[in-house]
Design a protein around this motif. Structure first.
Motif, PDB file in Angstrom:
ATOM      1  N   LYS A 142       6.243   6.698   5.820  1.00 52.76           N
ATOM      2  CA  LYS A 142       5.156   5.683   6.926  1.00 52.76           C
ATOM      3  C   LYS A 142       6.191   5.900   8.647  1.00 52.76           C
ATOM      4  O   LYS A 142       5.640   5.387   9.367  1.00 52.76           O
ATOM      5  N   ARG A 143       7.331   6.449   8.376  1.00 55.36           N
ATOM      6  CA  ARG A 143       7.791   6.431   9.853  1.00 55.36           C
ATOM      7  C   ARG A 143       7.667   6.952  10.600  1.00 55.36           C
ATOM      8  O   ARG A 143       8.156   7.493  11.896  1.00 55.36           O
ATOM      9  N   ASP A 144       7.062   7.968   9.949  1.00 52.02           N
ATOM     10  CA  ASP A 144       6.502   9.867  11.053  1.00 52.02           C
ATOM     11  C   ASP A 144       5.220   9.539  11.036  1.00 52.02           C
ATOM     12  O   ASP A 144       3.801   9.948  10.080  1.00 52.02           O
ATOM     13  N   SER A 145       4.481   8.791  12.045  1.00 54.00           N
ATOM     14  CA  SER A 145       3.062   8.905  12.295  1.00 54.00           C
ATOM     15  C   SER A 145       2.428  10.509  12.401  1.00 54.00           C
ATOM     16  O   SER A 145       0.806  10.504  11.875  1.00 54.00           O
ATOM     17  N   ASN A 146       3.529  11.699  12.857  1.00 55.70           N
ATOM     18  CA  ASN A 146       2.562  13.023  12.300  1.00 55.70           C
ATOM     19  C   ASN A 146       2.270  13.077  11.036  1.00 55.70           C
ATOM     20  O   ASN A 146       2.078  14.436  11.324  1.00 55.70           O
ATOM     21  N   ASN A 147       2.802  12.741  10.447  1.00 51.13           N
ATOM     22  CA  ASN A 147       3.530  13.471   8.677  1.00 51.13           C
ATOM     23  C   ASN A 147       1.923  13.078   8.276  1.00 51.13           C
ATOM     24  O   ASN A 147       1.629  12.546   7.010  1.00 51.13           O
ATOM     25  N   LEU A 148       0.619  13.250   8.875  1.00 50.10           N
ATOM     26  CA  LEU A 148      -0.626  13.103   8.066  1.00 50.10           C
ATOM     27  C   LEU A 148      -0.859  14.282   7.690  1.00 50.10           C
ATOM     28  O   LEU A 148      -1.668  15.308   6.465  1.00 50.10           O
ATOM     29  N   LEU A 188       1.009  -0.964   0.124  1.00 56.41           N
ATOM     30  CA  LEU A 188       0.178  -0.062   0.051  1.00 56.41           C
ATOM     31  C   LEU A 188       0.828   1.053  -0.248  1.00 56.41           C
ATOM     32  O   LEU A 188       1.569   1.433   0.590  1.00 56.41           O
ATOM     33  N   MET A 189       0.629   2.056  -0.719  1.00 53.51           N
ATOM     34  CA  MET A 189       1.209   3.556  -1.104  1.00 53.51           C
ATOM     35  C   MET A 189       0.549   4.791  -0.746  1.00 53.51           C
ATOM     36  O   MET A 189      -0.850   4.400  -1.751  1.00 53.51           O
ATOM     37  N   LEU A 190      -0.029   5.572  -0.203  1.00 58.68           N
ATOM     38  CA  LEU A 190      -0.648   6.591   0.298  1.00 58.68           C
ATOM     39  C   LEU A 190      -0.141   7.871   0.393  1.00 58.68           C
ATOM     40  O   LEU A 190       1.039   7.952  -0.352  1.00 58.68           O
ATOM     41  N   LEU A 191      -1.348   7.787  -1.269  1.00 63.28           N
ATOM     42  CA  LEU A 191      -0.431   9.257  -2.079  1.00 63.28           C
ATOM     43  C   LEU A 191      -1.375  10.745  -1.249  1.00 63.28           C
ATOM     44  O   LEU A 191      -2.858  10.599  -0.673  1.00 63.28           O
ATOM     45  N   ARG A 192      -0.585  11.918  -1.318  1.00 61.42           N
ATOM     46  CA  ARG A 192      -0.788  13.320  -0.894  1.00 61.42           C
ATOM     47  C   ARG A 192      -1.483  13.606  -1.723  1.00 61.42           C
ATOM     48  O   ARG A 192      -1.514  14.745  -2.552  1.00 61.42           O
ATOM     49  N   ASP A 193      -3.184  13.560  -1.822  1.00 62.50           N
ATOM     50  CA  ASP A 193      -3.506  14.043  -3.223  1.00 62.50           C
ATOM     51  C   ASP A 193      -5.036  15.213  -2.608  1.00 62.50           C
ATOM     52  O   ASP A 193      -5.459  15.011  -3.912  1.00 62.50           O
ATOM     53  N   GLY A 194      -5.355  14.439  -1.375  1.00 65.95           N
ATOM     54  CA  GLY A 194      -6.605  15.291  -1.357  1.00 65.95           C
ATOM     55  C   GLY A 194      -7.552  14.333  -2.119  1.00 65.95           C
ATOM     56  O   GLY A 194      -9.053  14.703  -2.351  1.00 65.95           O
ATOM     57  N   GLU A 228      10.026  11.918  -4.813  1.00 63.91           N
ATOM     58  CA  GLU A 228      11.014  13.217  -5.243  1.00 63.91           C
ATOM     59  C   GLU A 228       9.451  14.096  -5.365  1.00 63.91           C
ATOM     60  O   GLU A 228       9.569  15.198  -4.833  1.00 63.91           O
ATOM     61  N   ALA A 229       8.439  13.976  -5.914  1.00 64.97           N
ATOM     62  CA  ALA A 229       7.124  14.658  -6.189  1.00 64.97           C
ATOM     63  C   ALA A 229       6.827  15.490  -4.473  1.00 64.97           C
ATOM     64  O   ALA A 229       5.481  16.050  -5.101  1.00 64.97           O
ATOM     65  N   GLY A 230       6.698  14.583  -4.058  1.00 63.15           N
ATOM     66  CA  GLY A 230       6.314  14.839  -2.086  1.00 63.15           C
ATOM     67  C   GLY A 230       4.797  14.164  -2.098  1.00 63.15           C
ATOM     68  O   GLY A 230       4.150  14.644  -1.630  1.00 63.15           O
ATOM     69  N   LEU A 231       3.958  12.981  -3.015  1.00 60.77           N
ATOM     70  CA  LEU A 231       3.438  12.713  -3.202  1.00 60.77           C
ATOM     71  C   LEU A 231       3.469  11.590  -2.359  1.00 60.77           C
ATOM     72  O   LEU A 231       1.380  11.026  -2.451  1.00 60.77           O
ATOM     73  N   LEU A 232       4.200  10.968  -1.660  1.00 61.11           N
ATOM     74  CA  LEU A 232       4.264   9.664  -0.911  1.00 61.11           C
ATOM     75  C   LEU A 232       3.868  10.296   0.816  1.00 61.11           C
ATOM     76  O   LEU A 232       4.889  10.710   1.260  1.00 61.11           O
ATOM     77  N   TYR A 233       3.280   9.932   1.581  1.00 59.79           N
ATOM     78  CA  TYR A 233       2.894   9.716   3.279  1.00 59.79           C
ATOM     79  C   TYR A 233       4.606   9.770   4.100  1.00 59.79           C
ATOM     80  O   TYR A 233       4.799   8.378   3.103  1.00 59.79           O
TER      81      TYR A 233
END
Length: 65
Positions: free
Chosen positions: A59-65, A10-16, A52-57
């Motif tokens: 996973k090591r940082d639980s506050n990175n939501l 699973l890859m979580l995208l930062r895309d709203g 590199e595009a900054g589109l993945l969360y």
């Protein structure tokens, strides 16, 4: 889609949830293609490009939501 493929990850995208940012990178075709063809080298390349595009969360940082 990952739930239908037993060996997927699973890859979580930062895309709203709109996929607009992903579309803007031009990586959506490569992402889907590598996923469906199970091409590990292509998956790695797409993953790195998304990171590199900054589109993945991060996973090591639980506050990175």
């Amino acid at each position: 889609m990952a739930e239908f493929y037993p060996q997927s990850s699973l890859m979580l995208l930062r895309d709203g949830h709109a996929l607009g940012k992903l579309r803007a990178t031009g990586l959506q075709r490569e992402l889907i293609r590598s996923f469906l063809l199970e091409d590990n080298q292509e998956k790695i390349g797409v993953y790195q490009s998304l990171q590199e595009a900054g589109l993945l969360y991060d996973k090591r940082d639980s506050n990175n939501l």
